[in-house]
Design a protein around this motif. Structure first.
Motif, PDB file in Angstrom:
ATOM      1  N   SER A  41      35.382  37.641  27.558  1.00  0.00           N
ATOM      2  CA  SER A  41      36.421  37.111  26.481  1.00  0.00           C
ATOM      3  C   SER A  41      36.299  38.002  25.380  1.00  0.00           C
ATOM      4  CB  SER A  41      36.182  35.920  25.663  1.00  0.00           C
ATOM      5  OG  SER A  41      36.659  34.523  26.455  1.00  0.00           O
ATOM      6  N   ALA A  42      35.240  38.637  24.954  1.00  0.00           N
ATOM      7  CA  ALA A  42      34.497  39.807  24.198  1.00  0.00           C
ATOM      8  C   ALA A  42      34.758  41.148  24.531  1.00  0.00           C
ATOM      9  CB  ALA A  42      32.680  39.678  23.689  1.00  0.00           C
ATOM     10  N   THR A  43      35.225  41.006  26.115  1.00  0.00           N
ATOM     11  CA  THR A  43      35.021  42.669  26.661  1.00  0.00           C
ATOM     12  C   THR A  43      36.817  42.550  26.519  1.00  0.00           C
ATOM     13  OG1 THR A  43      33.518  42.921  28.002  1.00  0.00           O
ATOM     14  CG2 THR A  43      35.378  44.117  28.831  1.00  0.00           C
ATOM     15  N   ALA A  44      37.490  41.437  27.173  1.00  0.00           N
ATOM     16  CA  ALA A  44      39.312  41.312  26.952  1.00  0.00           C
ATOM     17  C   ALA A  44      39.700  42.063  25.704  1.00  0.00           C
ATOM     18  CB  ALA A  44      39.876  40.424  27.328  1.00  0.00           C
ATOM     19  N   ALA A  45      38.884  41.262  24.257  1.00  0.00           N
ATOM     20  CA  ALA A  45      39.057  41.439  23.288  1.00  0.00           C
ATOM     21  C   ALA A  45      38.733  42.606  22.569  1.00  0.00           C
ATOM     22  CB  ALA A  45      38.196  40.373  22.039  1.00  0.00           C
ATOM     23  N   ASP A  72      37.068  43.169  35.596  1.00  0.00           N
ATOM     24  CA  ASP A  72      37.908  42.906  36.114  1.00  0.00           C
ATOM     25  C   ASP A  72      38.947  41.342  35.528  1.00  0.00           C
ATOM     26  OD1 ASP A  72      40.240  43.123  37.393  1.00  0.00           O
ATOM     27  OD2 ASP A  72      38.868  41.707  39.466  1.00  0.00           O
ATOM     28  N   ALA A  73      37.476  40.408  35.119  1.00  0.00           N
ATOM     29  CA  ALA A  73      38.298  39.560  34.656  1.00  0.00           C
ATOM     30  C   ALA A  73      38.699  39.785  33.685  1.00  0.00           C
ATOM     31  CB  ALA A  73      37.672  37.828  34.663  1.00  0.00           C
ATOM     32  N   ALA A  74      38.202  40.202  32.516  1.00  0.00           N
ATOM     33  CA  ALA A  74      38.611  41.095  31.220  1.00  0.00           C
ATOM     34  C   ALA A  74      40.280  41.282  31.113  1.00  0.00           C
ATOM     35  CB  ALA A  74      37.294  41.640  30.245  1.00  0.00           C
ATOM     36  N   ILE A  75      40.232  42.527  32.359  1.00  0.00           N
ATOM     37  CA  ILE A  75      41.068  43.500  32.054  1.00  0.00           C
ATOM     38  C   ILE A  75      42.523  42.364  32.523  1.00  0.00           C
ATOM     39  CG2 ILE A  75      42.655  44.720  33.675  1.00  0.00           C
ATOM     40  CD1 ILE A  75      39.988  46.172  34.266  1.00  0.00           C
ATOM     41  N   LEU A  76      41.985  41.092  33.528  1.00  0.00           N
ATOM     42  CA  LEU A  76      43.005  40.383  33.824  1.00  0.00           C
ATOM     43  C   LEU A  76      43.820  39.605  33.162  1.00  0.00           C
ATOM     44  CD1 LEU A  76      42.542  39.865  37.298  1.00  0.00           C
ATOM     45  CD2 LEU A  76      43.968  41.624  36.554  1.00  0.00           C
ATOM     46  N   SER A  77      42.607  38.872  32.202  1.00  0.00           N
ATOM     47  CA  SER A  77      42.858  37.861  30.859  1.00  0.00           C
ATOM     48  C   SER A  77      43.468  38.882  29.595  1.00  0.00           C
ATOM     49  CB  SER A  77      41.360  37.485  29.934  1.00  0.00           C
ATOM     50  OG  SER A  77      40.938  37.179  31.308  1.00  0.00           O
ATOM     51  N   LEU A 162      44.208  36.161  22.092  1.00  0.00           N
ATOM     52  CA  LEU A 162      43.383  35.954  24.242  1.00  0.00           C
ATOM     53  C   LEU A 162      44.807  34.975  24.899  1.00  0.00           C
ATOM     54  CD1 LEU A 162      42.216  36.947  26.253  1.00  0.00           C
ATOM     55  CD2 LEU A 162      39.662  35.306  25.920  1.00  0.00           C
ATOM     56  N   ASP A 163      44.788  33.687  24.056  1.00  0.00           N
ATOM     57  CA  ASP A 163      45.250  32.537  24.845  1.00  0.00           C
ATOM     58  C   ASP A 163      46.412  32.667  25.418  1.00  0.00           C
ATOM     59  OD1 ASP A 163      42.941  31.214  25.310  1.00  0.00           O
ATOM     60  OD2 ASP A 163      43.164  29.705  24.044  1.00  0.00           O
ATOM     61  N   ALA A 164      46.822  33.674  23.987  1.00  0.00           N
ATOM     62  CA  ALA A 164      48.380  33.473  24.281  1.00  0.00           C
ATOM     63  C   ALA A 164      49.070  34.904  25.199  1.00  0.00           C
ATOM     64  CB  ALA A 164      48.949  34.744  22.748  1.00  0.00           C
ATOM     65  N   ARG A 165      47.991  35.954  25.376  1.00  0.00           N
ATOM     66  CA  ARG A 165      47.891  37.036  27.010  1.00  0.00           C
ATOM     67  C   ARG A 165      47.954  36.185  27.828  1.00  0.00           C
ATOM     68  NH1 ARG A 165      47.083  42.441  25.452  1.00  0.00           N
ATOM     69  NH2 ARG A 165      47.894  42.560  23.872  1.00  0.00           N
ATOM     70  N   ILE A 166      46.747  35.044  27.758  1.00  0.00           N
ATOM     71  CA  ILE A 166      46.640  34.343  29.177  1.00  0.00           C
ATOM     72  C   ILE A 166      48.114  33.375  29.571  1.00  0.00           C
ATOM     73  CG2 ILE A 166      45.108  32.627  30.486  1.00  0.00           C
ATOM     74  CD1 ILE A 166      42.593  33.945  28.713  1.00  0.00           C
TER      75      ILE A 166
END
Length: 594
Positions: A41-45, A72-77, A162-166
């Protein structure tokens, strides 16, 4: 289901359960799903705060490690598309793939790779940020584009954003662009969707019993779709992932973490088998004799089990003794718990499958391509047949075209090649079946058997078709031979390039008191050439090869095939076209000599 939803849901379900194991300060340490997802989550942010928009490409240039999966998980999130790059790529290759993908951000790992990227960053002006996993790797780098992962992911996480992106991600959205290793030409960017990958994850879990309590040792490049699928399977099922320190440390790490599952390629199994033989050869006389006898017993038992034949009492007795004295020790080297060892990426020699399966290290060979996410078929517990790649997995359709080519349909089949409509169109027939480029057939068990790559088939002057991989794999089982490439298109007989196993060759030279000062001297020595000739003849005599398939002459090389020279892919598959172009004068000379 999409992959970012998978990560979020699993973190909610299994917050305190172990997600990954990472070696730090000399010891493997557990990280929970809560810890993993907080870092994701921190990296996605960080990516969203840096300006990443849904659909933007983000590259990862790194060896296999925990941060690879996390990024990878952050990029996709964050709504991005992951572009994996092999860390073994050359500078021009990296520049080319960054340009072709239009990646705005790049994750990399250590000082060596950070320095490599720093040397090319001015050529890829569109790359806005380079995020480096190891903070110390930034030393000596002055470019303001570079930032440590710790600093990059230190901002506040807007959970709603972040949730909205997911939630906005759809199953049919592309989540990754994987540039194929290119054994026959320029790499193509394979676009896989969330649906492609999730369908293959679920197919894998329908044929293998994997779940909480299982542990996967990740050691293949995560840039390879097979290793990436393996990790996604674990994340989906609740199994944990441990990351090997380095490919050369896999054996040590297996003994440390005692995995129940691992994914590998045939070259690794070949090296393990050669290592067992080498250790046996170095043992005292009686132990050496016992060890080699145990290898033969395992092969016999494996063959009988494979064909559902009864094992005679005397063979069972021999096997029981060998198991107590030899096989149990081999299993312990793998941690003692391994129950699923998947082999893919290239054909596995049947002899290796028979041996490992017999001694209690179940190797399940499968088949697939990057374009099929990747699994098409696989051997499974209770239905293993050496030399085959198993039954077609649930949800996938497969048929053999009139010319023998394997064609496929299913939810795992890719969306197309990135920015290449012509190549995408050429990859399917008029009825929408994906053309794999492999030749195969179904056997009496309903298992798929691969003959060879369609483009690799060699047609002799007499019109006979030779499948080179089958013969090459037979020869590579010999301890003195590391690699082989057959040659003989439109020729009267087959020849080959042979790379010897120099460790064994040098031992032989010492034993026979053959003087040499360089490997060039060594491979030119008549006694060495005679040795390899005899080994090839013996290997071919023990099979059912036709005369036109047998190697009549060869060139013995004084070096291994090089990835840097474009002779092998990052997954160690030979690039026949490149090798042929480089060594053609030497090969043609074999025919001039009669």
């Amino acid at each position: 289901m999409t992959l970012p939803k998978l990560f979020r849901d699993r973190a909610s379900m299994w917050s305190d359960k172990t997600c990954v194991k990472v070696k730090r300060e000399g010891k493997y340490r557990d990280a929970s799903w809560k810890t993993f997802y907080e870092e994701v989550s921190a990296t996605a942010a960080g990516l969203m705060n840096a300006g990443l928009s849904p659909g933007d490409r983000v590259a990862i240039l790194s060896h296999t490690r925990y941060e690879w999966s996390m990024s990878d998980a952050a990029i996709l999130s964050a709504g991005g598309i992951t572009v994996p790059l092999y860390p073994s790529l050359t500078k021009p290759e990296i520049v080319s793939l960054l340009r072709r993908s239009g990646s705005r951000y790049l994750f990399t790992s250590d000082a060596e790779l950070a320095k490599l990227v720093a040397g090319l960053i001015d050529e890829v002006e569109f790359v806005e940020k380079v995020i480096v996993f190891e903070e110390g790797a930034l030393e000596g780098i002055s470019s303001k584009k570079f930032v440590s992962l710790k600093s990059f992911s230190s901002g506040k996480v807007d959970r709603a954003r972040l949730d909205a992106r997911i939630d906005a991600a759809k199953e049919e959205d592309v989540f990754t662009i994987i540039f194929t290793s290119g054994t026959t030409g320029e790499p193509k960017g394979v676009m896989l969707t969330h649906r492609n990958m999730i369908s293959n994850v679920e197919a894998a879990l329908s044929i293998f019993d994997i779940g909480p309590g299982d542990l996967h040792l990740s050691h293949l490049p995560l840039a390879h779709v097979l290793e990436r699928l393996g990790c996604y399977v674990m994340f989906y099922s609740g199994a944990a992932v441990a990351y090997a320190e380095h490919i050369n440390k896999v054996a040590d790490n297996m003994a440390e973490v005692a995995p129940t599952i691992s994914v590998s390629v045939p070259r690794i199994f070949e090296k393990i088998y050669a290592g067992i033989q080498a250790k046996a050869l170095e043992a005292p006389f009686l132990t050496r004799q016992l060890a080699f006898r145990a290898i033969k017993v395992a092969q016999k038992v494996g063959q009988r089990r494979d064909s559902d034949q009864k094992i005679p009492a005397h063979l069972s007795w021999q096997f029981a003794i060998a198991d107590k004295l030899i096989y149990s020790k081999i299993r312990q080297k793998f941690g003692g718990r391994i129950r699923i060892f998947v082999s893919g990426g290239a054909p596995l020699a049947p002899e290796l499958a028979l041996f490992f399966n017999a001694i209690g290290i179940p190797v399940f060979e499968g088949y697939g391509l990057t374009e099929t996410s990747p699994i098409i078929s696989a051997n499974v517990p209770g239905n293993q047949h050496a030399g085959s790649v198993g039954n077609i997995v649930p949800g996938v359709q497969c048929r053999i075209a009139p010319d023998g080519e394997i064609t496929v349909k299913g939810p795992n089949v890719f969306k197309g090649y990135y920015q290449d409509e012509a190549a995408t169109k050429a990859a399917f027939d008029e009825d929408g079946w994906f053309l794999t480029g492999d030749i195969g057939r179904f056997d009496q068990y309903g298992c798929l058997r691969i003959t060879d790559r369609k483009k690799d088939l060699i047609v002799t002057a007499g019109g006979k078709k030779v499948a080179p991989q089958k013969i090459e794999n037979i020869l590579k089982l010999d301890k003195f031979i590391e690699e082989v490439m057959l040659y003989g298109e439109s020729k009267k007989f087959m020849t080959a390039l042979v790379v010897p196993d120099f460790a064994w060759l040098e031992k032989y030279a010492a034993y026979k008191k053959i003087p040499w000062t360089s490997r060039t001297d060594l491979v030119a020595d008549p006694k060495i050439i005679d040795l390899i000739t005899r080994r090839i003849e013996r290997a071919q005599a023990g099979t059912h090869l036709a005369s036109y398939e047998s190697i009549k002459k060869f060139v013995l090389l004084d070096h291994s095939f090089s990835q840097h020279e474009g002779e092998v892919t990052p997954t160690l598959k030979i690039r026949r076209k490149n090798i042929t172009e480089r060594y053609k004068p030497l090969l043609e000379k074999l025919y001039e000599e009669g």
